[in-house]
Design a protein around this motif. Sequence first.
Motif, short mmCIF file in Angstrom:
data_model
loop_
_atom_site.label_atom_id
_atom_site.label_comp_id
_atom_site.label_asym_id
_atom_site.label_seq_id
_atom_site.Cartn_x
_atom_site.Cartn_y
_atom_site.Cartn_z
N LEU A 180 0.84 -1.20 0.00
CA LEU A 180 0.00 0.00 0.00
C LEU A 180 0.87 1.25 0.00
CD1 LEU A 180 -2.63 -1.08 2.70
CD2 LEU A 180 -2.88 -1.18 0.20
N THR A 181 0.28 2.33 -0.49
CA THR A 181 1.02 3.60 -0.49
C THR A 181 0.94 4.28 0.87
OG1 THR A 181 -0.96 4.74 -1.31
CG2 THR A 181 0.66 3.99 -2.95
N ASP A 182 0.01 3.83 1.75
CA ASP A 182 -0.11 4.42 3.09
C ASP A 182 -0.19 3.31 4.14
OD1 ASP A 182 -2.54 3.46 2.29
OD2 ASP A 182 -3.69 5.03 3.32
N PRO A 183 0.85 2.50 4.29
CA PRO A 183 0.78 1.37 5.22
C PRO A 183 0.69 1.78 6.68
CG PRO A 183 3.02 1.68 4.44
CD PRO A 183 2.15 2.59 3.63
N ALA A 184 1.12 3.01 7.00
CA ALA A 184 1.16 3.43 8.40
C ALA A 184 -0.22 3.41 9.04
CB ALA A 184 1.78 4.82 8.51
N SER A 185 -1.26 3.60 8.23
CA SER A 185 -2.62 3.64 8.80
C SER A 185 -3.04 2.28 9.34
CB SER A 185 -3.61 4.12 7.73
OG SER A 185 -3.59 3.25 6.61
N PHE A 186 -2.30 1.21 9.01
CA PHE A 186 -2.65 -0.13 9.48
C PHE A 186 -1.68 -0.63 10.56
CE2 PHE A 186 -4.37 0.30 5.23
CZ PHE A 186 -5.65 -0.24 5.35
N LEU A 187 -0.78 0.25 11.01
CA LEU A 187 0.24 -0.15 11.97
C LEU A 187 -0.04 0.44 13.36
CD1 LEU A 187 3.45 0.38 9.79
CD2 LEU A 187 1.99 -1.65 9.96
N LYS A 188 0.50 -0.21 14.37
CA LYS A 188 0.35 0.27 15.74
C LYS A 188 1.70 0.57 16.39
CE LYS A 188 -4.00 -2.16 16.64
NZ LYS A 188 -4.69 -3.15 17.50
N GLY A 189 2.80 0.27 15.69
CA GLY A 189 4.13 0.51 16.24
C GLY A 189 4.85 -0.79 16.54
N GLY A 190 6.13 -0.83 16.24
CA GLY A 190 6.93 -2.01 16.52
C GLY A 190 6.92 -3.04 15.41
N GLU A 191 6.30 -2.73 14.26
CA GLU A 191 6.23 -3.70 13.16
C GLU A 191 7.48 -3.64 12.28
OE1 GLU A 191 2.00 -2.60 14.20
OE2 GLU A 191 3.84 -1.48 13.75
N LEU A 192 7.88 -4.81 11.79
CA LEU A 192 8.88 -4.90 10.74
C LEU A 192 8.10 -4.90 9.43
CD1 LEU A 192 12.05 -5.46 10.40
CD2 LEU A 192 11.34 -7.80 9.90
N VAL A 193 8.28 -3.87 8.61
CA VAL A 193 7.48 -3.69 7.39
C VAL A 193 8.24 -4.30 6.21
CG1 VAL A 193 6.40 -2.03 5.85
CG2 VAL A 193 6.43 -1.60 8.32
N LEU A 194 7.59 -5.25 5.50
CA LEU A 194 8.17 -5.91 4.33
C LEU A 194 7.47 -5.43 3.06
CD1 LEU A 194 8.26 -9.61 5.66
CD2 LEU A 194 10.03 -7.88 5.88
N THR A 195 8.26 -5.05 2.07
CA THR A 195 7.67 -4.59 0.81
C THR A 195 8.59 -4.93 -0.36
OG1 THR A 195 6.84 -2.68 -0.41
CG2 THR A 195 8.71 -2.30 1.06
N THR A 196 7.97 -5.12 -1.52
CA THR A 196 8.75 -5.33 -2.75
C THR A 196 9.18 -4.00 -3.37
OG1 THR A 196 6.76 -5.34 -4.13
CG2 THR A 196 7.52 -7.47 -3.24
N GLY A 197 8.65 -2.89 -2.82
CA GLY A 197 8.95 -1.57 -3.36
C GLY A 197 7.98 -1.12 -4.41
N MET A 198 7.02 -1.98 -4.81
CA MET A 198 6.07 -1.63 -5.87
C MET A 198 5.23 -0.41 -5.53
SD MET A 198 6.85 -3.76 -8.21
CE MET A 198 5.50 -3.57 -9.34
N PRO A 199 4.80 -0.21 -4.26
CA PRO A 199 3.90 0.93 -4.00
C PRO A 199 4.62 2.23 -3.74
CG PRO A 199 4.16 -0.34 -1.99
CD PRO A 199 4.94 -1.08 -3.06
N LEU A 200 5.93 2.25 -3.75
CA LEU A 200 6.64 3.50 -3.43
C LEU A 200 6.31 4.59 -4.44
CD1 LEU A 200 10.26 2.48 -2.32
CD2 LEU A 200 8.45 3.51 -0.93
N PRO A 201 6.04 5.81 -3.97
CA PRO A 201 5.77 6.92 -4.89
C PRO A 201 7.01 7.21 -5.74
CG PRO A 201 5.10 7.45 -2.63
CD PRO A 201 5.89 6.20 -2.54
#
Length: 555
Positions: free
Chosen positions: A51-72
């Motif tokens: 997602l382009t706005d993953p922070a809205s689904f996080l609560k803190g302390g997460e290791l975020v994995l991405t392929t880089g596809m959604p990066l602006p």
Amino acid sequence: MSENRDPGPAGRPLTVADVLALPVVADGDPRVVTGVEHVDRPVRWVHITELTDPASFLKGGELVLTTGMPLPDDTSGVRRYVDELAAVGAAALVIELVRRYHRPPDALVDACRARGLPLVTLAKDVNFLEVTQVVHALLLGNQADAMRRTQRVHEAFTALTLRGAGPEDVLRAAAEMSGRTVVLENLVHRALVCEPSGSTAEAALTDWERRSRSTPAADRAGIRGPEGWLVAPVEYQGETWGRVAMLHDPSGTSGPSYTFAPARTAVPPPFGPEDVTVLERTAMALTIARLTHPTPWERAAHRNALRDLAEQRHHSPADARARVAALGLPTEHTRFVAVLADVPAESETARTEARLSEELDASGAPALVGLLGPSRIGVLLALRPSQPWRQAVERVSRTVLDPAPGTTVSAGSPAGDLADVARSFREAARVAEATEPGQLLPPDRSFHERSDIGLRRLLFALRDDTRVQEYAERQLGRLLDHDARHGTGLLATLRGYLDAAGNKTVAARAAGVSRETVYQRLHTIERLLGRDLESGEQRTELHVALQALDALRGR
């Protein structure tokens, strides 16, 4: 997937570094691009996002994995993406360089560096789903393990409290459970008990008072001060009495090492919830122990320090200096004098110790005071090099003799360094051994010192040595047997003759008999002992034997 279940170190949360070291992640050739100093951040969960706005689904302390596809594509959009992750408290951002990117975008690197967010790149394809399964299994397993360890902590401290453990036992248990150095101090920042773990007392206690005063007090367990100590208050009768502190390993090498990361300065691992639990239970156990132990802990600390010094039980001279300095005693440009006070009534020893400690504290004289035996009080005076040591010992002696008349006070000679204090204590002990109760002293002195030991006192100190006993018996035994069988006083005649330095006329006058009588008795003595009383050497041997006999009889 069992081969990937490599748990992080027990007793602390799973960190970004621990996750990157897992085989399932390590196979992707991870590289920490930014935020390497923050890879000790705990990981609460793993979140896969495109997602382009993953922070809205996080609560803190997460290791975020991405392929880089959604990066602006634009720099401002990348910066906003990173800002939102950092603001919500994401543990790290992991980007796979396989599909869209083959090197991390400069805008992403700059934004992560600016916000201190660890950015990790993966050069090879990684199964993100498998990563989440492995990490989540570890997290859940760690939670269960943590609950079991917490229960064991509670049970251990409950057992210590029930058996009336003292502060040394409580701190030893805390150090073993946490793997950290733990120190107990009072309100004036005197370190009374130190249990090092992974370091030395020197490393933990050097410059203690200054470091402690720079660490603010806390009304509950928390991390405080420039060194990041974990501290908790210890109470006594509803008031704060002192505190217990859990320290990082001063070497800074107790944290995990990470082969995937660039070279970096090792930092101590953060305190985790279990450390807090251990310290809180330590403080609680100490509060209860303070109520149940009648001896003030400051006095117990002095006793332990004195015994360690007298018996050379420290790990090193540097450890000894650090411990003594942490108790408030100067160690630089100082002379030390050991004093022993042998109290005649054992029941008065503790009261005399308390009186002496209070008097020295009130006078501002730096000293350690403590019991070294059932009726023996030890004192270590710390004096300026120019300060007359006999005057200082005399004040101590008078202070002891006031509440406990009949006490024998003995002093060793000054020690120029703390490492030489054991020698001063040994001297004082030898002086005490050579001193009979009621031994006369010069009119201007109330204590005994090494120069007082002459032949008589030396033999008194050696009275239990079988060689001294055998010597006295070999020299005088037949004379003693004759006096016992016949009721004669030949031993007294020999003593008078030797005291008169071989002058028969003086000996006769002192005994109130004629010279002829003295001649006859001396002839009998020579025959019984097989000795020549005209020989100066043989007279000396007999004189020593008489002194030894007096020492054996307690005369």
